[in-house]
Design an enzyme around this catalytic site. Structure first.
Site, short mmCIF file in Angstrom:
data_model
loop_
_atom_site.label_atom_id
_atom_site.label_comp_id
_atom_site.label_asym_id
_atom_site.label_seq_id
_atom_site.Cartn_x
_atom_site.Cartn_y
_atom_site.Cartn_z
CG HIS A 205 52.58 35.02 60.43
ND1 HIS A 205 52.11 36.26 60.50
CD2 HIS A 205 53.08 34.55 59.53
CE1 HIS A 205 52.54 36.57 58.91
NE2 HIS A 205 53.07 35.68 58.64
CD GLU A 232 55.47 43.68 60.36
OE1 GLU A 232 55.99 42.65 59.73
OE2 GLU A 232 56.23 44.30 61.29
CG ASP A 233 55.62 39.13 62.08
OD1 ASP A 233 55.34 39.76 63.31
OD2 ASP A 233 56.79 38.77 62.24
CG PHE A 234 51.43 38.11 67.18
CD1 PHE A 234 51.65 36.78 67.57
CD2 PHE A 234 50.80 39.13 67.87
CE1 PHE A 234 51.06 36.32 68.86
CE2 PHE A 234 50.07 38.45 68.96
CZ PHE A 234 49.95 37.12 69.21
#
Length: 394
Positions: A205, A232-234
């Site tokens: 992601h 933060e996405d991961f």
């Protein structure tokens, strides 16, 4: 000693073979998954509302046209929440002009972020997130362009068991060598890993354009919970997967269209991403360099020569040629149309990308501190970030 060399040779050939499986998997999965026809908008079918978070900082030549695509989407119910940290940011004038041009579109401007962690993007978006009114949250970077049916396509992939729908990073058609280099990278090396990981159910992601279930995010404590990470996405995706939710990629890639397009900026971006990956997944230190065409090709050529007495130079050149042809095929699938450059431009751009990739990774290892705009961060194992220098006031 001879047994050790045999072990290395066998490992290199197995790893090399695995990369070819991944290459073919990405090509076939990309052909199946990407650019599927979007169903026309139905007046009888209820669609969930979407709150779009648009973090902005500064302007560039493409900002107006990029933002305007969000005002013209063919979707029945959404709001655009612009997040601007500095009250003197010139992006405010751009947004206000669009608000006046499209008064019927539900949109608000949030000026001044809230400090909930070290991540500047999270700090900038948190106020808007807490004021969002719809069940789905779309986090979209300022450089992203949308087609009229992109949001509809993303929502259609949000099944009952899916918690996150994200777009695979790609680029809009632009002129110049740097734009060609970006399109080649995102359409080959990045797409290969992204499509392969999504097909295998591995967390791939990226948060430049991602649709999230708000209620599930609230169970984690909201957006601010992830303010301690730069990636933060991961970690958002990881928290969803740990709870049993699925993630999926949309059939339309994310069209990055930043007005800042030069080789140095692009390579600095790749180096920053490499530093993040190393901090989150330390095994990347070993396996990522070996995933590069030139590196694994040389290792496999030595292994084939050592084990089977094959001519290493011939093996290496054939390896590069076939890898090149597969990358051209994959890029054509991701582009889904004619490419905006000639084959010769692709050859030069591809060779430059493949030869510079290992160097950029070594550069990331030698200088682990991350520079993000006017801030400097240090990552600990696990991906938690600490700001090591105060913010520079201009």
């Amino acid at each position: 000693m001879i047994y050790t060399l045999h072990g290395f040779a066998i490992f290199f050939l197995i790893y090399w073979s695995g990369l070819w499986v991944l290459h073919l998997l990405a090509i076939f999965y990309g052909k199946y998954r990407l650019h599927r026809k979007v169903k026309p908008l139905s007046t009888d079918e209820p669609y969930p509302g979407v709150s779009i978070l648009k973090p902005l900082m500064g302007t560039d030549p493409h900002l107006v046209s990029n933002l305007e695509t969000f005002f013209t989407m063919n979707y029945p119910m959404y709001e655009i929440l612009f997040c601007i940290e500095d009250e003197k940011d010139p992006g405010i004038d751009v947004v206000n002009a669009l608000l006046n041009k499209y008064p019927k579109v539900q949109a608000k401007v949030f000026i001044g972020g809230s400090t909930v962690g070290v991540n500047p993007k999270i700090n900038n978006m948190n106020k808007a997130y807490e004021s969002s009114i719809y069940d789905l949250i779309l986090i979209s970077d300022s450089g992203i362009r949308m087609k009229e049916d992109t949001l509809l396509d993303m929502v259609e992939h949000m099944t009952e068991k899916t918690g996150i729908v994200h777009q695979m990073p790609f680029t809009s058609d632009r002129n110049g060598f740097a734009a060609t280099l970006e399109k080649i990278y995102f359409g080959t090396a990045q797409s290969r890993m992204y499509l392969g990981a999504d097909c295998l159910g591995i967390n791939c992601h990226t948060g430049m354009s991602t649709l999230i279930r708000k209620d599930v995010l609230e169970e984690q404590g909201g957006l601010k919970t992830f303010g301690c990470y730069l990636a933060e996405d991961f970690f958002i995706a990881k928290s969803f997967l740990d709870k049993g939710w699925k993630t999926a990629i949309s059939s339309q890639p994310a069209l990055q269209n930043s007005g800042i397009c030069d080789v140095n900026s692009f390579q600095a971006r790749l180096t920053r991403w490499a530093k993040l990956r190393v901090a989150m997944l330390p095994t990347v230190i070993i396996f990522e360099p070996l995933s590069e065409c030139m590196v694994i090709g040389a290792c496999a050529a030595w292994a084939a020569s050592f084990l089977f007495r094959w001519e290493p130079l011939v093996f290496y050149l054939v390896h590069i040629l076939v890898w090149f042809l597969c990358d051209w095929m994959l890029l054509s699938i991701v582009q889904n149309g004619s490419l905006p450059f000639k084959r010769f431009d692709f050859i030069i751009g591809w060779l430059f990308r493949e030869c510079s990739g290992p160097y950029l990774f070594l550069l990331a290892l030698c200088h682990p501190e991350i520079r993000w705009r006017n801030r400097v961060f240090k990552l600990t194992w696990g991906g938690i970030a600490q700001e090591v220098k105060p913010r520079i006031k201009c």
